[in-house]
Design a protein around this motif. Structure first.
Motif, PDB file in Angstrom:
ATOM      1  N   ILE A   1     -13.293  -5.816   1.049  1.00  0.00           N
ATOM      2  CA  ILE A   1     -11.882  -5.606   1.382  1.00  0.00           C
ATOM      3  C   ILE A   1     -10.989  -6.066   0.230  1.00  0.00           C
ATOM      4  O   ILE A   1     -10.056  -5.372  -0.181  1.00  0.00           O
ATOM      5  CB  ILE A   1     -11.517  -6.347   2.681  1.00  0.00           C
ATOM      6  CG1 ILE A   1     -12.289  -5.754   3.867  1.00  0.00           C
ATOM      7  CG2 ILE A   1     -10.017  -6.279   2.948  1.00  0.00           C
ATOM      8  CD1 ILE A   1     -12.167  -6.567   5.145  1.00  0.00           C
ATOM      9  N   LYS A   2     -11.289  -7.247  -0.315  1.00  0.00           N
ATOM     10  CA  LYS A   2     -10.485  -7.778  -1.419  1.00  0.00           C
ATOM     11  C   LYS A   2     -10.541  -6.881  -2.648  1.00  0.00           C
ATOM     12  O   LYS A   2      -9.551  -6.754  -3.381  1.00  0.00           O
ATOM     13  CB  LYS A   2     -10.972  -9.180  -1.787  1.00  0.00           C
ATOM     14  CG  LYS A   2     -10.704 -10.237  -0.735  1.00  0.00           C
ATOM     15  CD  LYS A   2     -11.301 -11.583  -1.147  1.00  0.00           C
ATOM     16  CE  LYS A   2     -11.126 -12.627  -0.069  1.00  0.00           C
ATOM     17  NZ  LYS A   2     -11.773 -13.920  -0.419  1.00  0.00           N
ATOM     18  N   ASN A   3     -11.710  -6.271  -2.876  1.00  0.00           N
ATOM     19  CA  ASN A   3     -11.899  -5.456  -4.079  1.00  0.00           C
ATOM     20  C   ASN A   3     -11.448  -4.017  -3.910  1.00  0.00           C
ATOM     21  O   ASN A   3     -11.519  -3.236  -4.868  1.00  0.00           O
ATOM     22  CB  ASN A   3     -13.374  -5.466  -4.488  1.00  0.00           C
ATOM     23  CG  ASN A   3     -13.842  -6.832  -4.953  1.00  0.00           C
ATOM     24  OD1 ASN A   3     -13.031  -7.677  -5.335  1.00  0.00           O
ATOM     25  ND2 ASN A   3     -15.146  -7.061  -4.908  1.00  0.00           N
ATOM     26  N   MET A   4     -11.016  -3.650  -2.727  1.00  0.00           N
ATOM     27  CA  MET A   4     -10.664  -2.255  -2.464  1.00  0.00           C
ATOM     28  C   MET A   4      -9.484  -1.833  -3.329  1.00  0.00           C
ATOM     29  O   MET A   4      -8.462  -2.507  -3.394  1.00  0.00           O
ATOM     30  CB  MET A   4     -10.347  -2.070  -0.977  1.00  0.00           C
ATOM     31  CG  MET A   4     -10.179  -0.618  -0.585  1.00  0.00           C
ATOM     32  SD  MET A   4     -10.265  -0.405   1.201  1.00  0.00           S
ATOM     33  CE  MET A   4      -9.835   1.339   1.335  1.00  0.00           C
ATOM     34  N   ARG A   5      -9.624  -0.685  -3.979  1.00  0.00           N
ATOM     35  CA  ARG A   5      -8.583  -0.182  -4.871  1.00  0.00           C
ATOM     36  C   ARG A   5      -8.065   1.190  -4.457  1.00  0.00           C
ATOM     37  O   ARG A   5      -6.905   1.513  -4.687  1.00  0.00           O
ATOM     38  CB  ARG A   5      -9.120  -0.104  -6.307  1.00  0.00           C
ATOM     39  CG  ARG A   5      -9.475  -1.468  -6.898  1.00  0.00           C
ATOM     40  CD  ARG A   5      -8.222  -2.324  -7.090  1.00  0.00           C
ATOM     41  NE  ARG A   5      -8.541  -3.647  -7.615  1.00  0.00           N
ATOM     42  CZ  ARG A   5      -8.704  -4.724  -6.871  1.00  0.00           C
ATOM     43  NH1 ARG A   5      -8.583  -4.626  -5.541  1.00  0.00           N
ATOM     44  NH2 ARG A   5      -8.976  -5.894  -7.403  1.00  0.00           N
ATOM     45  N   GLY A   6      -8.914   2.021  -3.891  1.00  0.00           N
ATOM     46  CA  GLY A   6      -8.496   3.373  -3.554  1.00  0.00           C
ATOM     47  C   GLY A   6      -8.027   3.507  -2.120  1.00  0.00           C
ATOM     48  O   GLY A   6      -7.992   2.546  -1.349  1.00  0.00           O
TER      49      GLY A   6
ATOM     50  N   ALA B   1      -3.152   5.762   6.081  1.00  0.00           N
ATOM     51  CA  ALA B   1      -3.377   4.411   5.574  1.00  0.00           C
ATOM     52  C   ALA B   1      -4.719   4.397   4.850  1.00  0.00           C
ATOM     53  O   ALA B   1      -5.572   5.259   5.093  1.00  0.00           O
ATOM     54  CB  ALA B   1      -3.378   3.395   6.716  1.00  0.00           C
ATOM     55  N   PRO B   2      -4.942   3.434   3.961  1.00  0.00           N
ATOM     56  CA  PRO B   2      -6.259   3.297   3.336  1.00  0.00           C
ATOM     57  C   PRO B   2      -7.339   3.059   4.387  1.00  0.00           C
ATOM     58  O   PRO B   2      -7.099   2.357   5.373  1.00  0.00           O
ATOM     59  CB  PRO B   2      -6.096   2.080   2.412  1.00  0.00           C
ATOM     60  CG  PRO B   2      -4.625   1.980   2.163  1.00  0.00           C
ATOM     61  CD  PRO B   2      -3.967   2.458   3.422  1.00  0.00           C
ATOM     62  N   VAL B   3      -8.511   3.636   4.162  1.00  0.00           N
ATOM     63  CA  VAL B   3      -9.625   3.515   5.107  1.00  0.00           C
ATOM     64  C   VAL B   3     -10.859   2.996   4.372  1.00  0.00           C
ATOM     65  O   VAL B   3     -11.278   3.569   3.358  1.00  0.00           O
ATOM     66  CB  VAL B   3      -9.955   4.872   5.768  1.00  0.00           C
ATOM     67  CG1 VAL B   3     -11.168   4.738   6.694  1.00  0.00           C
ATOM     68  CG2 VAL B   3      -8.763   5.404   6.545  1.00  0.00           C
ATOM     69  N   LEU B   4     -11.416   1.908   4.885  1.00  0.00           N
ATOM     70  CA  LEU B   4     -12.702   1.405   4.426  1.00  0.00           C
ATOM     71  C   LEU B   4     -13.727   1.734   5.500  1.00  0.00           C
ATOM     72  O   LEU B   4     -13.687   1.180   6.600  1.00  0.00           O
ATOM     73  CB  LEU B   4     -12.644  -0.105   4.186  1.00  0.00           C
ATOM     74  CG  LEU B   4     -13.971  -0.783   3.832  1.00  0.00           C
ATOM     75  CD1 LEU B   4     -14.556  -0.216   2.539  1.00  0.00           C
ATOM     76  CD2 LEU B   4     -13.801  -2.303   3.733  1.00  0.00           C
TER      77      LEU B   4
ATOM     78  N   PRO C   1      -0.797   0.908   9.842  1.00  0.00           N
ATOM     79  CA  PRO C   1      -1.495  -0.262   9.297  1.00  0.00           C
ATOM     80  C   PRO C   1      -1.567  -0.206   7.779  1.00  0.00           C
ATOM     81  O   PRO C   1      -1.430   0.861   7.168  1.00  0.00           O
ATOM     82  CB  PRO C   1      -2.887  -0.165   9.931  1.00  0.00           C
ATOM     83  CG  PRO C   1      -3.051   1.277  10.273  1.00  0.00           C
ATOM     84  CD  PRO C   1      -1.682   1.783  10.628  1.00  0.00           C
ATOM     85  N   ASP C   2      -1.796  -1.349   7.178  1.00  0.00           N
ATOM     86  CA  ASP C   2      -2.016  -1.421   5.733  1.00  0.00           C
ATOM     87  C   ASP C   2      -3.453  -1.077   5.378  1.00  0.00           C
ATOM     88  O   ASP C   2      -3.741  -0.679   4.242  1.00  0.00           O
ATOM     89  CB  ASP C   2      -1.699  -2.826   5.212  1.00  0.00           C
ATOM     90  CG  ASP C   2      -0.266  -3.232   5.501  1.00  0.00           C
ATOM     91  OD1 ASP C   2       0.642  -2.428   5.221  1.00  0.00           O
ATOM     92  OD2 ASP C   2      -0.055  -4.344   6.005  1.00  0.00           O
ATOM     93  N   LEU C   3      -4.354  -1.256   6.332  1.00  0.00           N
ATOM     94  CA  LEU C   3      -5.769  -0.965   6.102  1.00  0.00           C
ATOM     95  C   LEU C   3      -6.440  -0.672   7.437  1.00  0.00           C
ATOM     96  O   LEU C   3      -6.212  -1.382   8.420  1.00  0.00           O
ATOM     97  CB  LEU C   3      -6.472  -2.166   5.444  1.00  0.00           C
ATOM     98  CG  LEU C   3      -7.990  -2.049   5.256  1.00  0.00           C
ATOM     99  CD1 LEU C   3      -8.322  -0.949   4.244  1.00  0.00           C
ATOM    100  CD2 LEU C   3      -8.589  -3.379   4.826  1.00  0.00           C
TER     101      LEU C   3
ATOM    102  N   MET D   1      -5.064 -11.373   3.882  1.00  0.00           N
ATOM    103  CA  MET D   1      -3.842 -11.071   4.627  1.00  0.00           C
ATOM    104  C   MET D   1      -2.597 -11.123   3.745  1.00  0.00           C
ATOM    105  O   MET D   1      -1.531 -10.709   4.173  1.00  0.00           O
ATOM    106  CB  MET D   1      -3.698 -12.016   5.819  1.00  0.00           C
ATOM    107  CG  MET D   1      -4.807 -11.903   6.853  1.00  0.00           C
ATOM    108  SD  MET D   1      -5.150 -10.229   7.468  1.00  0.00           S
ATOM    109  CE  MET D   1      -3.661  -9.845   8.382  1.00  0.00           C
ATOM    110  N   ASP D   2      -2.700 -11.624   2.525  1.00  0.00           N
ATOM    111  CA  ASP D   2      -1.571 -11.514   1.600  1.00  0.00           C
ATOM    112  C   ASP D   2      -1.380 -10.063   1.182  1.00  0.00           C
ATOM    113  O   ASP D   2      -0.258  -9.623   0.928  1.00  0.00           O
ATOM    114  CB  ASP D   2      -1.816 -12.379   0.361  1.00  0.00           C
ATOM    115  CG  ASP D   2      -1.764 -13.860   0.674  1.00  0.00           C
ATOM    116  OD1 ASP D   2      -1.170 -14.220   1.706  1.00  0.00           O
ATOM    117  OD2 ASP D   2      -2.338 -14.646  -0.093  1.00  0.00           O
ATOM    118  N   ARG D   3      -2.476  -9.348   1.096  1.00  0.00           N
ATOM    119  CA  ARG D   3      -2.429  -7.947   0.670  1.00  0.00           C
ATOM    120  C   ARG D   3      -2.301  -6.996   1.849  1.00  0.00           C
ATOM    121  O   ARG D   3      -1.635  -5.969   1.763  1.00  0.00           O
ATOM    122  CB  ARG D   3      -3.703  -7.627  -0.128  1.00  0.00           C
ATOM    123  CG  ARG D   3      -3.734  -6.227  -0.692  1.00  0.00           C
ATOM    124  CD  ARG D   3      -4.995  -6.017  -1.500  1.00  0.00           C
ATOM    125  NE  ARG D   3      -5.076  -4.669  -2.008  1.00  0.00           N
ATOM    126  CZ  ARG D   3      -6.161  -4.141  -2.577  1.00  0.00           C
ATOM    127  NH1 ARG D   3      -7.249  -4.891  -2.713  1.00  0.00           N
ATOM    128  NH2 ARG D   3      -6.170  -2.904  -3.000  1.00  0.00           N
TER     129      ARG D   3
END
Length: 219
Positions: free
Chosen positions: A206-211, A180-183, A130-132, A3-5
């Motif tokens: 989620i933490k490792n997501m870059r693109g 927004a970025p989509v995982l 959203p951010d993600l 949630m910091d990111r």
């Protein structure tokens, strides 16, 4: 910390994908024991929609009423994002307003769809993106099995054909979505709701997501 990111995370997917359960699980994990970082859960309330059960039994007759009720319900919930007490708070939600027309296009005849679009375009608020977005996927037969397992009488008339069409509509929507970025997460082989191991794998992804667009498929 996740949630910091990502201050605003949305979980999306067709009925039976587990979006509400995952939203609750992530909130429990990310906010428990950290009062200063505790945020807000913004969840759909399908049980409040008086037309939903009738829609699943007779979609042609009740689609417009069902759709408009959800639209106004979601708009009312999203108004909270503009309230002062919500500023700078992390948010986890199980719906994306931009996706709302997907159901209208799937279920409404052309004249009612035109009316819905007019209403949607007139009253759509400028809500923060959203951010993600975590988009949960599963095969239609898997979704139907999950729906039957949870035993909600209002959902008993959902058909496999409807779920197939819904999954196709979701795939098309997120193929073109770029706000927004989509995982994208294949939940057919992953159970982050009931499995601590799978949930930890998802959090690491989620933490490792870059693109802007990534896929997580455990296989």
């Amino acid at each position: 910390m996740v949630m910091d990111r990502y201050q605003h995370i949305v979980i999306e997917g067709p009925i039976g994908a587990g979006k509400t359960s995952l939203a609750r699980r992530l909130a429990d994990i990310l906010w428990t024991g950290n009062q200063s970082a505790r945020g807000e859960l913004l969840l759909e309330k399908p049980e409040d929609n008086p037309f939903l059960e009738r829609f699943y039994r007779d979609s042609a007759r009740y689609a417009l009423q069902t759709q408009l009720f959800f639209l106004f319900q979601r708009l009312d919930q999203l108004k909270q994002l503009g309230q002062k007490e919500w500023f700078n708070k992390p948010i986890i939600s199980d719906f994306l307003l931009d996706k709302d027309p997907l159901f209208a296009e799937l279920t409404l005849p052309s004249d009612e769809l035109a009316l819905y679009r007019q209403i949607f375009n007139t009253i759509q608020p400028q809500t923060p993106q959203p951010d993600l977005v975590i988009y949960l996927q599963a095969q239609p037969d898997t979704l139907l099995e999950r729906i039957h397992r949870r035993g909600n009488p209002a959902e008993s008339a959902i058909s496999l054909d409807y779920l197939r069409a819904l999954c196709d509509a979701y795939s098309q929507f997120f193929h073109h979505y770029n706000a927004a970025p989509v995982l994208t997460v294949n939940t057919s082989g992953l159970n982050p709701i009931d499995s601590d191991e799978d949930c930890a794998l998802l959090l690491q992804q989620i933490k490792n997501m870059r693109g802007k667009r990534e896929f997580f498929n455990r296989g």
